[in-house]
Design a protein around this motif. Structure first.
Motif, PDB file in Angstrom:
ATOM      1  N   ARG A 187       4.648 -28.138   0.714  1.00 48.08           N
ATOM      2  CA  ARG A 187       5.356 -28.099  -0.573  1.00 48.08           C
ATOM      3  C   ARG A 187       5.019 -26.825  -1.329  1.00 48.08           C
ATOM      4  NH1 ARG A 187       4.766 -33.553  -0.135  1.00 48.08           N
ATOM      5  NH2 ARG A 187       2.692 -33.615  -1.083  1.00 48.08           N
ATOM      6  N   THR A 188       3.776 -26.369  -1.220  1.00 45.33           N
ATOM      7  CA  THR A 188       3.368 -25.123  -1.859  1.00 45.33           C
ATOM      8  C   THR A 188       4.029 -23.925  -1.180  1.00 45.33           C
ATOM      9  OG1 THR A 188       1.251 -26.074  -2.479  1.00 45.33           O
ATOM     10  CG2 THR A 188       1.378 -23.677  -2.443  1.00 45.33           C
ATOM     11  N   ARG A 248       6.842 -23.919   0.776  1.00 48.02           N
ATOM     12  CA  ARG A 248       8.298 -23.927   0.569  1.00 48.02           C
ATOM     13  C   ARG A 248       8.595 -23.514  -0.861  1.00 48.02           C
ATOM     14  NH1 ARG A 248       8.220 -28.817   3.835  1.00 48.02           N
ATOM     15  NH2 ARG A 248       7.978 -30.030   1.935  1.00 48.02           N
ATOM     16  N   GLY A 249       9.460 -22.566  -1.015  1.00 51.11           N
ATOM     17  CA  GLY A 249       9.847 -22.108  -2.348  1.00 51.11           C
ATOM     18  C   GLY A 249       8.980 -20.978  -2.867  1.00 51.11           C
ATOM     19  N   ASN A 250       7.731 -20.903  -2.438  1.00 55.72           N
ATOM     20  CA  ASN A 250       6.859 -19.810  -2.842  1.00 55.72           C
ATOM     21  C   ASN A 250       6.814 -18.709  -1.799  1.00 55.72           C
ATOM     22  OD1 ASN A 250       5.688 -20.463  -5.414  1.00 55.72           O
ATOM     23  ND2 ASN A 250       4.636 -22.140  -4.405  1.00 55.72           N
ATOM     24  N   GLU A 251       6.746 -19.095  -0.532  1.00 55.73           N
ATOM     25  CA  GLU A 251       6.571 -18.101   0.530  1.00 55.73           C
ATOM     26  C   GLU A 251       7.710 -18.091   1.539  1.00 55.73           C
ATOM     27  OE1 GLU A 251       2.525 -17.737   2.091  1.00 55.73           O
ATOM     28  OE2 GLU A 251       1.894 -19.185   0.562  1.00 55.73           O
ATOM     29  N   GLY A 294      12.914 -25.266  -9.321  1.00 55.81           N
ATOM     30  CA  GLY A 294      12.037 -24.543  -8.404  1.00 55.81           C
ATOM     31  C   GLY A 294      11.200 -23.487  -9.102  1.00 55.81           C
ATOM     32  N   HIS A 349       7.311 -23.953  -8.676  1.00 58.56           N
ATOM     33  CA  HIS A 349       6.633 -23.011  -7.789  1.00 58.56           C
ATOM     34  C   HIS A 349       6.093 -21.776  -8.498  1.00 58.56           C
ATOM     35  CE1 HIS A 349       7.596 -25.284  -4.268  1.00 58.56           C
ATOM     36  NE2 HIS A 349       8.876 -25.277  -4.558  1.00 58.56           N
ATOM     37  N   LYS A 350       6.705 -21.391  -9.593  1.00 53.63           N
ATOM     38  CA  LYS A 350       6.280 -20.174 -10.282  1.00 53.63           C
ATOM     39  C   LYS A 350       5.529 -20.455 -11.576  1.00 53.63           C
ATOM     40  CE  LYS A 350       8.122 -17.503  -7.215  1.00 53.63           C
ATOM     41  NZ  LYS A 350       7.238 -16.934  -6.217  1.00 53.63           N
TER      42      LYS A 350
END
Length: 157
Positions: free
Chosen positions: A93-94, A96-99, A124, A128-129
């Motif tokens: 989950r970390t 996906r969307g971050n990296e 998102g 994530h941000k």
């Protein structure tokens, strides 16, 4: 090293459990994705394009699939290389969307008509941000402007 792959899929095998036993969705799929590359997976309907892509994101499990073999090596932003096939879902989950992210094939299913575009774009960014609501809305508006969406303020609502 710039030439080092960001992702390496090696001998991927995905199975789906049925009442008659396991069914193979993909078998022995291998490819690499290097920095700056665009990788297109082409094949007939049912050939395993989506299964392979969803496996890399570890989303296949939510569709009843199981990564039964192979490795999904991913070079993280900090330089560490991990096997996504063995990574727990909380870390996924970390990631996906971050990296890593994916643009899915069917544009009509990309947004949910029950929620505003703004809510879906900011979710998102907030998750994530770490942006607050106002920051996420400003960033979403900026992104819509960058891709030249007409009337971006109206589209968000």
């Amino acid at each position: 090293m710039l030439d080092h792959p960001l992702a390496t899929i090696e001998n991927l095998r995905v199975e789906f459990q049925t009442k008659d036993g396991p069914v193979v969705g993909v078998e022995d799929v291998s490819f690499e994705i290097r920095p700056g590359e665009t990788v297109c997976i082409v094949g007939e309907s049912g050939s395993g394009k989506s299964v392979s892509s969803l496996s890399l994101m570890r989303l296949i499990e939510y569709g009843g699939g199981d990564i039964a073999g192979g490795r999904l090596l991913f070079k993280r932003g900090n330089g560490d290389e991990i096997d996504l096939a063995k990574t727990d879902q909380s870390l996924m989950r970390t990631i996906r969307g971050n990296e890593i992210g994916m643009i899915f094939q069917e544009p009509m299913t990309a947004l949910n008509p029950v929620f505003t575009v703004g809510r879906q774009l900011t979710e998102g960014l907030r998750m994530h941000k770490g942006l607050n609501k106002a920051e996420a809305e400003a960033r979403a508006l900026d992104l819509l402007k960058q891709v030249r969406i007409p009337e971006p303020e109206r589209r968000l609502t």
